[in-house]
Scaffold this active site. Structure first.
Site, PDB file in Angstrom:
ATOM      1  N   SER A 181       0.786  -1.224   0.000  1.00 14.86           N
ATOM      2  CA  SER A 181       0.000   0.000   0.000  1.00 14.86           C
ATOM      3  C   SER A 181       0.821   1.279   0.000  1.00 14.86           C
ATOM      4  O   SER A 181       0.312   2.335  -0.380  1.00 14.86           O
ATOM      5  CB  SER A 181      -0.945   0.011   1.206  1.00 14.86           C
ATOM      6  OG  SER A 181      -0.221  -0.044   2.421  1.00 14.86           O
ATOM      7  N   HIS A 209      -5.574  -4.023  -1.188  1.00 15.35           N
ATOM      8  CA  HIS A 209      -5.495  -3.001  -2.232  1.00 15.35           C
ATOM      9  C   HIS A 209      -5.525  -3.594  -3.637  1.00 15.35           C
ATOM     10  O   HIS A 209      -5.424  -2.858  -4.618  1.00 15.35           O
ATOM     11  CB  HIS A 209      -4.233  -2.162  -2.047  1.00 15.35           C
ATOM     12  CG  HIS A 209      -4.299  -1.226  -0.878  1.00 15.35           C
ATOM     13  ND1 HIS A 209      -4.808   0.048  -0.953  1.00 15.35           N
ATOM     14  CD2 HIS A 209      -3.946  -1.408   0.424  1.00 15.35           C
ATOM     15  CE1 HIS A 209      -4.745   0.625   0.230  1.00 15.35           C
ATOM     16  NE2 HIS A 209      -4.230  -0.237   1.084  1.00 15.35           N
ATOM     17  N   LYS A 240     -12.452  -0.615   0.943  1.00 19.70           N
ATOM     18  CA  LYS A 240     -11.686   0.149  -0.039  1.00 19.70           C
ATOM     19  C   LYS A 240     -12.445   0.201  -1.362  1.00 19.70           C
ATOM     20  O   LYS A 240     -13.372   0.979  -1.514  1.00 19.70           O
ATOM     21  CB  LYS A 240     -10.280  -0.426  -0.151  1.00 19.70           C
ATOM     22  CG  LYS A 240      -9.482  -0.246   1.146  1.00 19.70           C
ATOM     23  CD  LYS A 240      -8.090  -0.785   1.052  1.00 19.70           C
ATOM     24  CE  LYS A 240      -7.256  -0.415   2.261  1.00 19.70           C
ATOM     25  NZ  LYS A 240      -7.791  -0.920   3.550  1.00 19.70           N
TER      26      LYS A 240
END
Length: 393
Positions: A181, A209, A240
């Protein structure tokens, strides 16, 4: 000395070092342009990759779930918190991820804290990438297994660790982020899988991610590399790209059976609220219907990266929409962030202890919600402030 004077001194040290921060306040939804501290700014600091956090379909699904189920699950899953809506979500995610089963947690952090300690024990070894996320580090600390670290994405170093230690342990678990990340680079999953087979190891990927970003319609890093069935534990977040809250682990069914008995966050913390589950179901359905969101995300990311690179900024070696702008000095990093905000662009400064000292950077997070006009405005502000601070010529 008063009892808490030591904390006052530590906070004062943060201020002297130029890394003290006051939390900004967002007065509206998390989207491309936000009202931050009562000022409209282009938002480049969100993990809302696909813009789904403020999507009308997702919001309406959340509202309908509240109408039917109320606002809270009422207890942990092992009592009455295991609602049919949650089972529906887990089955849908398993289909989406092309895996046997999915177990949902209250957050991605809770996944790592709960799963790692549940699947390892004394007599086992955990081998972790040196740049793994803090939640993996914390989850590993909770395990009774021994620990070892290999140099970031270095397969030669991983092989060296396995040659030295594999024969000493019952089970060996190799853990890596799918997407790192802070830099935006990908794990060498094919290399890890090859070594795992050679040395009879288990594999664990935290794809927080990568989920919603990589692979077919955002199915993740495992799909990106074509490794379905090769990774034993695949962790993802629902907060996310999915735009809501929660986390999950995709695995074999036997893993789910065990986690429901031994993963401590599931045993000792109330289950996800119905509103979040309903919204998440709708988000996942939207990804399964179309790749329009992921395609727009990548189009925006490529446009922004090119703009910064052409200006002379060091954007590292990111392979994803995560775009680090490398500065180095911590105080200068935070100053850069503050000056960008004054000029209408919000990008968080990332400094120690999140990243090693001397590697401060701004981390620009691109979203499918951004317009090209948003991104061009941000690029021009980066140019203006970058020249004023001597970061670019």
């Amino acid at each position: 000395m008063a009892k808490l004077d030591y904390l006052a001194k530590l906070v004062e040290d943060l201020k002297k070092d130029g890394v003290y921060r006051e939390l900004p306040i967002n007065y509206g939804p998390c989207t491309n342009v936000i009202e931050l501290n009562h000022k409209l700014v282009v938002n480049l600091s969100s993990n809302n990759y696909l813009g789904l956090a403020n999507n009308d379909r997702v919001k309406n699904a959340s509202i309908e779930a509240i109408k039917k189920y109320g606002v809270g699950a009422g207890s942990v899953r092992t009592i009455v918190g295991n609602q049919d809506l949650l089972i529906e979500l887990e089955n849908l995610l398993a289909k989406f991820k092309k895996e046997e089963a999915v177990t949902c947690f209250q957050s991605g952090l809770n996944c790592n804290i709960g799963v790692i300690q549940a699947i390892t024990q004394k007599g086992d070894l955990i081998v972790s990438d040196s740049l793994n996320h803090a939640s993996i580090i914390d989850g590993t600390k909770l395990s009774k297994a021994d620990k070892a670290v290999f140099a970031h994405s270095n397969m030669e170093d991983l092989e060296k660790v396995l040659k030295e230690k594999r024969s000493l342990y019952v089970n060996v678990l190799i853990i890596t982020d799918g997407v790192f990340s802070m830099d935006g680079d990908l794990a060498n999953l094919p290399g890890i899988v090859k070594l795992a087979k050679q040395f009879d190891c288990l594999t664990y990927v935290d794809d927080a991610h990568g989920s919603g970003v990589l692979g077919e319609s955002g199915r993740g890093t495992v799909d990106h590399f074509g490794l379905h069935g090769e990774i034993d534990f695949i962790v993802g977040t629902l907060s996310k790209a999915i735009g809501v809250i929660g986390g999950y682990v995709a695995s074999k069914k036997i893993v789910k059976e065990w986690l429901l008995h031994r993963a401590r966050p599931l045993l000792f913390s109330t289950a996800l609220p119905p509103s979040a589950i309903g919204a998440t179901i709708e988000s996942v359905k939207m990804l399964m219907e179309s790749d329009e969101y992921t395609l727009r995300l990548w189009k925006n990311a490529k446009h922004f990266k090119k703009g910064l690179k052409d200006l002379g900024f060091d954007i590292g070696h990111s392979e994803t929409p995560i775009t680090p702008v490398m500065i180095g000095d911590e105080a200068k990093t935070m100053l850069f962030s503050k000056e960008l905000l004054k000029n209408g662009v919000f990008v968080s400064g990332i400094v120690f202890p999140t990243v090693p000292k001397g590697t401060g950077r701004l981390r620009a997070m691109i979203s499918a919600a951004h317009t090209i006009e948003d991104l061009d405005f941000a690029i021009n502000v980066f140019k203006k402030v970058g020249k004023e601070l001597g970061i670019i010529k």
